[in-house]
Motif scaffolding. Structure first.
Motif, PDB file in Angstrom:
ATOM      1  N   GLY A  94       0.832  -1.081  -0.043  1.00 49.53           N
ATOM      2  CA  GLY A  94       0.091   0.157  -0.039  1.00 49.53           C
ATOM      3  C   GLY A  94       0.989   1.399   0.051  1.00 49.53           C
ATOM      4  N   THR A 149      -8.069  -0.411   2.366  1.00 50.44           N
ATOM      5  CA  THR A 149      -7.731   0.665   3.300  1.00 50.44           C
ATOM      6  C   THR A 149      -8.438   0.653   4.804  1.00 50.44           C
ATOM      7  N   GLN A 205      -3.739   7.849   3.026  1.00 51.43           N
ATOM      8  CA  GLN A 205      -4.254   6.507   2.536  1.00 51.43           C
ATOM      9  C   GLN A 205      -4.825   6.600   1.215  1.00 51.43           C
ATOM     10  N   ASP A 243      -3.470  -4.341  -1.060  1.00 46.56           N
ATOM     11  CA  ASP A 243      -3.688  -2.785  -0.530  1.00 46.56           C
ATOM     12  C   ASP A 243      -2.735  -2.231  -1.706  1.00 46.56           C
ATOM     13  N   ASP A 300      -3.805   0.407   4.818  1.00 44.87           N
ATOM     14  CA  ASP A 300      -2.923  -0.468   4.276  1.00 44.87           C
ATOM     15  C   ASP A 300      -2.255  -1.103   5.380  1.00 44.87           C
TER      16      ASP A 300
END
Ligand code: FES
Length: 579
Positions: A443, A491, A557, A475, A493
């Motif tokens: 992520g 989300t 995010q 992610d 992550d």
């Protein structure tokens, strides 16, 4: 008495020597060293954010396009001055192009503000360049107009058409499955991207071009013109002209990018079956103006917006076919009853006036379907929420196998991209076609910076057995040119401690697209135990200097667009600057 006319052209935003007369005299003398006449230096200035690069194949034709922009600016009475910014060639960047999108946005914003620019043409195209430019321009607050590279043309391999980059993945999948030889994959490699321009399917670049036009930031009808088509040069010339006309107008990005135009952009994204990346980019652009792109809103729109185009990666056709079939204008006309028509555009007309003007244009219905006979009755993207993704995740359902939409399965977890690379093709990997592949730590906060790695490969032993799709969750992001039952952008992550980090191989995961759910079926006390264990582990080293430190200290995010926390909202010029 104050001067009723704000400074324009070279007299704008002077370097501060404590003597404004000296500053403009000095600036003019240095500008004259470039050979401009006094008459030219009296003109208003159109800055051109110019992004060719030896590392950006998609922008290969920008020198020719720039000439056309300049022609238009000069004809309309302005002085065109290009300036370089960071350029992001999608496949040439490590760890990812998204990692550097905010750097390009900052560069674009600051150079628009710092230089004597009355309006700006944003020349972009490759995936992250258009969102970066729109983010920067939204914050800079000057009249701005987007010009995109346009898509590549396709080529041929035998009797098949080849276009980047859906066919890149399709043939690589065949190669992994042993269906394509070494020699053939080499031949294909040479035919996937054969002209300048952006990827030739409805990937991220084409999606963002269409959304920029829908938002009203690009002249009508210009999003889909192929890169090498003469119409693209005419579009560039018209863009230059329009940039001059916008000087002193109220057509600044904050007047054009509004809640209503963002709603229109989401509608079009859904009707195109466009790239999942666009959700992240729209959130980032909106955030620059204090607006929000809500995943709940996306779901609401998705239920009532049909997929209207038959384009790869989900359908049959390529961007050049979309252009010939009627392009974005035809899609907007089909969606008209659902759109907010009074949104202003850089064109000077509202979206509704623009749609009305194209009413009689030709449409090829094999590529662009009518509203009442769509490709799919519901939108291409859907957001999922649940114990595995409290703040949401995205599934491109138009690119997925609907037989996998309601499923509970055993997780096979990979802790990182390195772990994935090491084990995915291990003949001893404990995996079946009914399992759910999970990738952690890919992520925005991960060391890999949210790569397009969500398209986890089917394990080699299953691919050879004919398995084409499995549920895959991460992610990470996915290329807009990819396809499969792939849940992305989970989300928070894993690297920032989201529940995804707590998943273990053998856990049960439940996906329900009809309920918009994604759940980790593990008892709360076991999750608490795993969380405590995770918190006792030694902290991961983070970046200590440079842009990487800025990135990891500041990145948000996916639901907030992966922008930097200090760049959201509050755009505009320096104190006292006019627009
Ligand atoms: Fe530039 Fe695909 S590599 S758009």
């Amino acid at each position: 008495m104050t001067d009723p006319k704000p400074p324009r052209g070279l007299a704008r935003g002077l370097t501060n020597y404590g003597d404004a007369g000296f500053a403009v005299y000095l600036r003019r003398s240095f500008a004259k060293s470039m050979g401009y006449s006094g008459e030219m230096l009296e003109r208003p200035i159109v800055g051109v954010a110019y992004t060719p690069s030896g590392f950006n194949n998609c922008h290969r034709h920008f020198p020719e396009l720039l000439e056309a922009v300049k022609r238009g600016v000069l004809a309309a009475g302005g002085l065109p001055l290009e300036f370089p910014t960071v350029s992001l060639g999608e496949v040439f960047l490590s760890p990812t192009s998204l990692f550097y999108r905010n750097l390009m946005a900052m560069d674009t914003e600051e150079m628009i503000r710092a230089q004597p620019i009355d309006s700006v043409v944003l020349m972009g195209g490759c995936d992250k360049t258009v969102p970066a430019q729109l983010m920067g321009a939204a914050s800079a607050g000057r009249p701005a107009i987007q010009l995109v590279a346009g898509p590549m043309l396709t080529s041929r391999h035998g009797d098949e058409r080849l276009g980047a980059c859906t066919d890149c993945r399709r043939f690589w999948g065949k190669y992994r499955a042993g269906e394509v030889s070494d020699d053939e994959i080499h031949a294909i490699e040479g035919g996937l991207a054969t002209t300048s321009g952006t990827c030739s399917v409805m990937g991220t670049a084409s999606t963002m071009a269409c959304l920029a036009e829908t938002l009203g930031m690009m002249p009508p009808g210009t999003a889909t013109i192929p890169a090498v088509h003469a119409d693209r040069l005419r579009a560039a010339e018209a863009t230059g002209r329009r940039a001059v006309e916008m000087i002193g107008s109220d057509r600044t990005p904050d007047r054009i990018i509004t809640e209503d135009s963002l709603d229109n952009a989401l509608r079009v994204l859904l009707a195109l079956g466009g790239s999942t990346n666009a959700v992240v980019h729209l959130a980032a652009i909106a955030g620059r103006l204090g607006l929000k792109v809500s995943l709940d809103r996306l779901n609401g729109l998705s239920d009532e917006t049909p997929v209207l185009v038959n384009l790869k990666p989900t359908g049959d056709h390529y961007m050049e076919d979309f252009f010939a079939a009627g392009g974005l204008g035809a899609v907007l006309r089909e969606l008209e009853p659902l759109l907010r028509l009074d949104c202003p555009t850089v064109d000077g007309r509202t979206l509704g006036e623009r749609i009305a003007a194209g009413r009689d244009a030709y449409v090829d219905r094999s590529v662009i379907r009518p509203f009442d006979d769509p490709v799919e009755p519901v939108g291409g993207l859907v957001a999922l929420f649940g114990s595995l993704a409290p703040r949401g995740a995205i599934l491109k359902r138009s690119a997925a196998d609907s037989r996998l939409f309601e499923r509970e399965g055993r997780a096979v977890v990979f802790e990182s991209l390195e772990d994935l690379a090491t084990r995915i093709d291990d003949p001893d990997l404990d995996v079946t076609p009914d399992d759910i592949l999970v990738l952690q730590n890919a992520g925005p906060k991960s060391p890999s910076g949210m790569p397009e790695a969500g398209y986890l490969p089917i394990p080699a032993k299953l691919a050879r057995a004919g398995v084409k799709d499995m549920v895959r969750i991460s992610d990470a992001r996915m290329s807009g040119t990819a396809f499969g039952t792939i849940v992305l952008h989970v989300t928070p992550d894993a690297a920032s401690g989201g529940p995804l980090a707590l998943a273990r191989s053998g856990d049960r995961i439940r996906l329900s697209v009809s309920e918009r759910r994604l759940d980790l079926m593990v008892a709360d006390d076991e999750l608490a135990r795993r969380r405590a264990e995770r918190e006792r582990a030694p902290a991961r080293p983070t970046a200590t200097r440079g842009y990487a430190k800025l990135y990891y200290d500041s990145v948000l995010q996916a639901d907030e667009g992966c922008d930097f926390d200090f760049l959201r909202g509050g755009g505009g010029g320096p104190p006292g600057d006019d627009i």
